[in-house]
Scaffold this motif. Structure first.
Motif, PDB file in Angstrom:
ATOM      1  N   GLN A 221     -35.509 -65.356  -8.318  1.00  0.00           N
ATOM      2  CA  GLN A 221     -33.907 -64.428  -9.749  1.00  0.00           C
ATOM      3  C   GLN A 221     -34.222 -64.611 -10.855  1.00  0.00           C
ATOM      4  N   ALA A 224     -36.617 -64.002 -13.800  1.00  0.00           N
ATOM      5  CA  ALA A 224     -36.923 -62.841 -13.797  1.00  0.00           C
ATOM      6  C   ALA A 224     -36.449 -62.308 -15.303  1.00  0.00           C
ATOM      7  N   PRO A 257     -37.816 -60.396  -6.726  1.00  0.00           N
ATOM      8  CA  PRO A 257     -37.114 -61.326  -7.265  1.00  0.00           C
ATOM      9  C   PRO A 257     -37.046 -61.555  -9.519  1.00  0.00           C
ATOM     10  N   SER A 260     -37.481 -58.318 -11.026  1.00  0.00           N
ATOM     11  CA  SER A 260     -36.362 -57.708 -10.833  1.00  0.00           C
ATOM     12  C   SER A 260     -35.862 -57.058 -12.638  1.00  0.00           C
ATOM     13  N   GLU A 261     -36.280 -57.753 -13.821  1.00  0.00           N
ATOM     14  CA  GLU A 261     -35.342 -57.141 -14.732  1.00  0.00           C
ATOM     15  C   GLU A 261     -36.324 -56.340 -15.925  1.00  0.00           C
ATOM     16  N   LYS A 266     -36.072 -51.985 -13.205  1.00  0.00           N
ATOM     17  CA  LYS A 266     -34.487 -52.291 -13.402  1.00  0.00           C
ATOM     18  C   LYS A 266     -34.310 -50.685 -13.532  1.00  0.00           C
ATOM     19  N   ASP A 519     -28.323 -65.865  -1.540  1.00  0.00           N
ATOM     20  CA  ASP A 519     -27.727 -66.022  -2.977  1.00  0.00           C
ATOM     21  C   ASP A 519     -29.397 -66.787  -2.852  1.00  0.00           C
ATOM     22  N   ALA A 521     -31.137 -67.555  -5.849  1.00  0.00           N
ATOM     23  CA  ALA A 521     -31.813 -67.790  -7.431  1.00  0.00           C
ATOM     24  C   ALA A 521     -30.937 -69.925  -7.268  1.00  0.00           C
ATOM     25  N   ARG A 556     -23.522 -63.614  -2.247  1.00  0.00           N
ATOM     26  CA  ARG A 556     -24.106 -64.690  -3.087  1.00  0.00           C
ATOM     27  C   ARG A 556     -22.562 -65.245  -3.942  1.00  0.00           C
ATOM     28  N   HIS A 560     -26.121 -66.328  -8.389  1.00  0.00           N
ATOM     29  CA  HIS A 560     -25.603 -65.066  -9.452  1.00  0.00           C
ATOM     30  C   HIS A 560     -25.157 -64.187  -8.108  1.00  0.00           C
ATOM     31  N   TRP A 562     -23.867 -59.987  -6.063  1.00  0.00           N
ATOM     32  CA  TRP A 562     -25.227 -58.597  -6.578  1.00  0.00           C
ATOM     33  C   TRP A 562     -24.465 -57.284  -7.053  1.00  0.00           C
TER      34      TRP A 562
END
Length: 644
Positions: A221, A224, A257, A260-261, A266, A519, A521, A556, A560, A562
């Motif tokens: 993550q 990302a 992860p 994810s962006e 997304k 979590d 990240a 998490r 970061h 959820w």
């Protein structure tokens, strides 16, 4: 996310081809296979394979697979010549943090490569010879016809190699100054930022772009945002990885992860046709509500149509019915009864009503993750009469400052003197510790005694935090999983011994609920290893009768949170519960003010937790649901699919 979401893409926002893999192992095996095919082809043609190699955690699985191929499939490296991207400066070859040592430990010592074919920038070269040395490094690569395959990772600043923001596409091998974020990220190897070198020797952007093929890998993550910027943003010196858009044969291999962006993940509806399902509809409606600034129940068909969601209306239902469905879905995630509300209809609640009093296990990877990430829920579970056990998976001894050790051993020495106890032992140990700490070099592993004391410090803090939440000492457990106890920041992979400890512990408690850190990240990877160990233990327990009624909730918060569309249980916290949770976090004094491993977030952990819990509550409120002070969020693990 379901794979079928990406089936019907009609266009892409990405300027470099990317492939999303389920995990780093799958991606790494693909890269290793590609390298091995080229090596075998070159061998048949009597030519050398020129490889550009990277360091760090990202390529380790590639190297592991290449070693396996060498041992089990006869893959020979006799016709391979390697050039590494970079090295810290100054840096001795034998130091634990040197890339020379990294490459030999993770690859070269295990294959049949000729040592004279290994090229790694020399971190010991005199400063007045560095410029000439860098030019010769470039000339060696060019004399061999250039690099066939270049492996890359990517830093959060967008650096490739050590080409930091501001690097030009014409840059060649040179000495550079490291960005403060890069140095911050490097603390996971050097213990403290003060020990991280300020400079490095690195191949330049132009050097990298000359490679015939480039494979950039990114996992987790934390990567990302920079991955999305690199693949979808403009070419800019402020994100040097974007220069790869100018290379005709570059591919990105990333896990979910890290992806994810990306727009296709997304907001896949803006890429092309998608297979709508409940999860994806929820994500789209939440996104639309946030984008328009309207509560869900006020969204209109015009809102859907003008924001690229007309297909959802055409294929699925009216805006009104969709709004009601998603509003109810989110409403049903909210509960003040994380262990289930006794004697109630639980058909629309996230947890079962029965049994009314559950056995609960809260797994905490480090000694403070429990109170940071779910301290309020911890309090609720105890107060509502459940049998709550908290299990600290690792000692966390690495994340204690040396000065804390000196302070505690001096306290013991003073106690012995004040009360007439045998002072000689404590005093001798104090002298031994002080002597070690005075001579300790940056990044050097602690002696066993120091590690034990650091572990004791964190145990005491963990007990304090758990007691604030209401746990008694009989329900506080320290597992000290072996994978963590290397004395170094780098940890061993999860092993059967780790799995056995967790399996036996769970089989003894026989919980109805398990809480674990999702979590992932966490920049040091401990959370991921701890979760893997839990899942492997559960796999061995799945045939046990008690396990068939066991639910796993993932929390998490430390790194970061959820997304609203992901949340399946949201536990509201009152202002008083927020303050009590903060007190529990404050028990971890060794992590306050200036934690050894803060990551890229400058806030203290209690501040991060409160801000994220408040933001979750505020987002629910902006969507049109009830207003709460704060919320802790959870996602349920699905045993049938082994996924969230």
């Amino acid at each position: 996310m379901e794979k079928d979401i990406l089936k019907y893409q009609l266009r892409s926002f990405e300027k470099i081809p990317s492939q999303i893999y389920e995990d780093k192992e799958e991606a790494s095996k693909h890269v290793a296979k590609t390298i091995s095919l080229l090596m075998r082809q070159k061998q048949q043609e009597g030519e050398y394979t020129i490889l550009g190699l990277a360091t760090g955690s990202t390529p380790i699985k590639v190297y592991d697979e290449l070693i396996r191929m060498h041992r089990e499939e006869g893959l020979s490296f006799k016709n391979v010549i390697t050039f590494n991207l970079d090295e810290y400066y100054p840096m001795r070859k034998g130091d634990d943090q040197s890339y020379w040592k990294f490459m030999h430990d993770h690859l070269f010592n295990h294959i049949d490569i000729d040592p004279k074919n290994i090229h790694i920038p020399d971190g010991e070269i005199p400063i007045d010879q560095v410029e000439e040395y860098c030019q010769e490094y470039e000339e060696k690569i060019e004399a061999l016809g250039g690099i066939d395959i270049q492996l890359l990772g990517i830093g959060r600043t967008g650096h490739i190699g050590f080409n930091e923001p501001g690097s030009w596409d014409s840059s060649r091998t040179r000495l550079v100054k490291l960005d403060h974020l890069t140095r911050q990220d490097a603390t996971k190897s050097f213990i403290t930022k003060d020990n991280v070198p300020y400079r490095a020797i690195t191949m330049g952007i132009a050097s990298i772009l000359k490679a015939k093929a480039i494979y950039l890998m990114a996992f987790g993550q934390a990567k990302a945002e920079v991955i999305a910027q690199t693949l979808e943003g403009p070419i800019t010196a402020s994100c040097p990885a974007t220069y790869l858009q100018n290379h005709s044969n570059t591919r990105f291999l990333i896990d979910r992860p890290a992806a994810s962006e990306l727009t296709k993940v997304k907001k896949p509806w803006s890429v092309g046709l998608v297979n709508w399902n409940d999860k994806l509809i929820c994500r789209a409606v939440v996104w639309l509500s946030m984008k328009t600034g309207k509560p869900i129940l006020k969204l209109t068909e015009e809102d859907y149509n003008t924001n690229g969601l007309s297909d959802l209306i055409l294929e699925y239902d009216t805006a009104y019915n969709i709004n009601i469905q998603i509003f109810n879905r989110l409403q049903h995630t909210i509960t003040g009864w994380p262990g289930g509300k006794p004697n109630s209809d639980d058909s629309q609640r996230p947890e079962r009503a029965e049994p009314a009093k559950k056995r609960v296990v809260i797994f905490s990877p480090h000694p403070d993750d429990d109170v940071i990430s779910m301290g309020g829920t911890f309090i609720r579970l105890v107060e509502q009469g459940h049998e709550v056990h908290v299990a600290y998976q690792t000692s966390g001894n690495l994340a204690v400052h040396d000065h804390d050790v000196q302070r505690f051993i001096e306290f013991i020495d003073d106690i012995a003197e004040e009360y007439g106890l045998d002072q000689e032992v404590a005093h001798n140990q104090l002298e031994k510790i002080n002597k070690f700490l005075e001579s300790k070099k940056g990044g050097e592993s602690d002696m066993d005694l120091v590690r034990e004391i650091k572990g004791m410090i964190r145990r005491g803090e963990a007990r304090g935090g758990a007691r604030i939440a209401g746990a008694d000492d009989d329900h506080i457990h320290f597992l000290d999983l072996p994978f963590y106890e290397t004395g170094k920041v780098s940890k061993k992979p999860v092993g059967q011994e780790d799995v056995d400890i967790i399996r036996d512990f769970l089989d003894e408690i026989k919980p109805h609920q398990i809480y674990a850190a999702g979590d992932l990240a966490d920049p040091h990877g401990t959370h991921k290893v701890c979760l893997d160990a839990i899942l492997l233990a559960c796999e061995e327990l799945k045939e046990e009768s008690w396990f068939k009624d066991c639910w796993l909730w993932l929390y998490r918060g430390a790194w970061h949170e959820w997304g609203i569309d992901e949340i399946e249980m949201a536990v509201p916290l009152s202002p008083d519960e927020v303050l009590r949770k903060r007190t529990g976090i404050f028990m971890h004094q060794s992590q306050k003010d200036r934690a050894p491993f803060p990551g890229n977030d400058k806030r203290e952990f209690w501040q991060r937790a409160e801000d994220r819990n408040k933001e979750t509550a505020d987002e629910y409120n902006r969507l049109g649901l009830a207003e709460y002070e704060a919320m802790e969020a959870f996602v349920k693990w699905k045993w049938e699919t082994n996924s969230i």
